[in-house]
Design a protein around this motif. Structure first.
Motif, PDB file in Angstrom:
ATOM      1  N   ILE A 256      -3.393 -13.791  11.195  1.00 26.54           N
ATOM      2  CA  ILE A 256      -3.730 -12.411  10.837  1.00 26.54           C
ATOM      3  C   ILE A 256      -4.931 -11.987  11.669  1.00 26.54           C
ATOM      4  CG2 ILE A 256      -4.522 -10.866   9.006  1.00 26.54           C
ATOM      5  CD1 ILE A 256      -1.615 -11.740   8.756  1.00 26.54           C
ATOM      6  N   THR A 257      -4.819 -10.850  12.319  1.00 20.72           N
ATOM      7  CA  THR A 257      -5.883 -10.361  13.186  1.00 20.72           C
ATOM      8  C   THR A 257      -6.880  -9.501  12.435  1.00 20.72           C
ATOM      9  OG1 THR A 257      -4.263 -10.239  14.984  1.00 20.72           O
ATOM     10  CG2 THR A 257      -6.362  -9.109  15.332  1.00 20.72           C
ATOM     11  N   LEU A 258      -6.348  -8.638  11.548  1.00 23.85           N
ATOM     12  CA  LEU A 258      -7.185  -7.578  10.980  1.00 23.85           C
ATOM     13  C   LEU A 258      -6.720  -7.213   9.572  1.00 23.85           C
ATOM     14  CD1 LEU A 258      -9.279  -5.181  11.510  1.00 23.85           C
ATOM     15  CD2 LEU A 258      -7.327  -3.899  12.363  1.00 23.85           C
ATOM     16  N   VAL A 259      -7.685  -6.864   8.732  1.00 25.86           N
ATOM     17  CA  VAL A 259      -7.404  -6.305   7.416  1.00 25.86           C
ATOM     18  C   VAL A 259      -7.875  -4.864   7.412  1.00 25.86           C
ATOM     19  CG1 VAL A 259      -7.997  -6.382   4.966  1.00 25.86           C
ATOM     20  CG2 VAL A 259      -7.582  -8.506   6.207  1.00 25.86           C
ATOM     21  N   VAL A 260      -7.016  -3.959   6.980  1.00 22.97           N
ATOM     22  CA  VAL A 260      -7.391  -2.551   6.796  1.00 22.97           C
ATOM     23  C   VAL A 260      -7.430  -2.310   5.299  1.00 22.97           C
ATOM     24  CG1 VAL A 260      -6.744  -0.147   7.164  1.00 22.97           C
ATOM     25  CG2 VAL A 260      -6.370  -1.830   8.987  1.00 22.97           C
ATOM     26  N   SER A 261      -8.616  -1.986   4.780  1.00 27.06           N
ATOM     27  CA  SER A 261      -8.778  -1.953   3.334  1.00 27.06           C
ATOM     28  C   SER A 261      -9.531  -0.726   2.855  1.00 27.06           C
ATOM     29  CB  SER A 261      -9.540  -3.206   2.872  1.00 27.06           C
ATOM     30  OG  SER A 261      -9.866  -3.134   1.499  1.00 27.06           O
ATOM     31  N   ASP A 262      -9.146  -0.261   1.666  1.00 25.94           N
ATOM     32  CA  ASP A 262      -9.920   0.757   0.968  1.00 25.94           C
ATOM     33  C   ASP A 262     -11.213   0.111   0.468  1.00 25.94           C
ATOM     34  OD1 ASP A 262     -10.654   3.117  -0.227  1.00 25.94           O
ATOM     35  OD2 ASP A 262      -9.202   3.012  -1.853  1.00 25.94           O
ATOM     36  N   VAL A 263     -12.195   0.931   0.120  1.00 26.38           N
ATOM     37  CA  VAL A 263     -13.454   0.410  -0.424  1.00 26.38           C
ATOM     38  C   VAL A 263     -13.363   0.242  -1.930  1.00 26.38           C
ATOM     39  CG1 VAL A 263     -15.891   0.947  -0.823  1.00 26.38           C
ATOM     40  CG2 VAL A 263     -14.897   1.289   1.447  1.00 26.38           C
ATOM     41  N   GLN A 264     -12.897   1.277  -2.614  1.00 23.32           N
ATOM     42  CA  GLN A 264     -12.889   1.276  -4.073  1.00 23.32           C
ATOM     43  C   GLN A 264     -11.510   0.855  -4.592  1.00 23.32           C
ATOM     44  OE1 GLN A 264     -14.085   5.366  -4.431  1.00 23.32           O
ATOM     45  NE2 GLN A 264     -16.242   4.810  -4.702  1.00 23.32           N
ATOM     46  N   MET A 265     -11.431  -0.391  -5.079  1.00 25.90           N
ATOM     47  CA  MET A 265     -10.196  -0.927  -5.634  1.00 25.90           C
ATOM     48  C   MET A 265     -10.538  -1.762  -6.860  1.00 25.90           C
ATOM     49  SD  MET A 265      -8.093  -2.202  -2.231  1.00 25.90           S
ATOM     50  CE  MET A 265      -9.417  -3.314  -1.717  1.00 25.90           C
ATOM     51  N   PRO A 266      -9.630  -1.868  -7.821  1.00 27.03           N
ATOM     52  CA  PRO A 266      -9.877  -2.736  -8.982  1.00 27.03           C
ATOM     53  C   PRO A 266      -9.820  -4.204  -8.586  1.00 27.03           C
ATOM     54  CG  PRO A 266      -7.639  -1.901  -9.022  1.00 27.03           C
ATOM     55  CD  PRO A 266      -8.327  -1.192  -7.893  1.00 27.03           C
TER      56      PRO A 266
END
Length: 213
Positions: free
Chosen positions: A48-58
């Motif tokens: 896996i090269t990269l994670v694209v993530s939201d900031v506010q998650m449960p």
């Protein structure tokens, strides 16, 4: 580029995954609704090269996920894609070690640029993000100011500059770099002389302007 995507809003998650998949050279391996799921996936998904993530998650948000990645999977890059444009949230992400910070109202071209730069080992913070940091610090920032002039800054001075821009105190910088507060102050003075600035705010302006942080 093999990517994991995380967002707790499923419609947005599907849309982001579809957008990323349409970019040449990008493969979205899996989608997740919190950071903990991402960490579990990284244990079984190779390369896996990269994670694209939201900031506010449960369960686990993007900042905690960033901290966990730096500790457990330091080779995996992370770009935070979020609506959170408050300076404190941005600075928290930078301190955690996020490789990129892009707002969800960004154009496709900006997201492509972010992924390309991060994949090459660079940092990417969108123009709006830099402007928010500059405004909060009372700095007039010119986004297209170009590249910094070649200035002979040592690696240790660069380390100090990055921490100054992240609002660490002289004592905190000394502790993180295992040097004395007096040495930190010496580096600060040398940086001011080399960069031609008169105050710490000037150092912060330089760091933001040329995306050193």
């Amino acid at each position: 580029m093999r990517i994991l995507v995380a967002d707790d809003h499923r419609i947005l998650l599907d849309g982001i995954a579809m957008l990323l998949s349409s970019i040449d050279g990008v493969e979205v391996v899996s989608k997740h609704t919190n950071g903990r799921q991402v960490l579990t996936a990284l244990e079984i998904e190779p390369d896996i090269t990269l994670v694209v993530s939201d900031v506010q998650m449960p369960v686990m948000g993007g900042i905690e996920l960033t901290l966990q990645l730096r500790e457990r999977f330091p080779h995996v890059k992370i770009c935070l894609l979020t609506v959170a444009d408050q300076p404190e949230a941005i600075k928290e992400a930078i301190r955690a070690g996020a490789d990129g910070y892009v707002l969800k109202n960004a154009e496709r071209s900006e997201l492509e640029t972010a992924l390309s730069m991060i994949a090459k080992g660079n940092k990417f913070y969108s123009e709006q993000v830099l402007m928010q940091l500059a405004n909060e610090a009372g700095i007039e920032l010119i986004p297209d100011a170009g590249k910094p002039q070649k200035i002979a800054i040592t690696q240790r001075e660069l380390d100090v500059l990055k921490l100054i821009a992240q609002e660490y105190s002289g004592t905190q910088i000394a502790e993180r770099l295992f040097i004395s507060p007096t040495t930190v102050e010496t580096h600060r003075k040398h940086l001011m002389q080399k960069l031609g600035v008169q105050t710490t705010i000037g150092l912060v302006k330089y760091a933001i302007k040329f995306q050193i942080i």
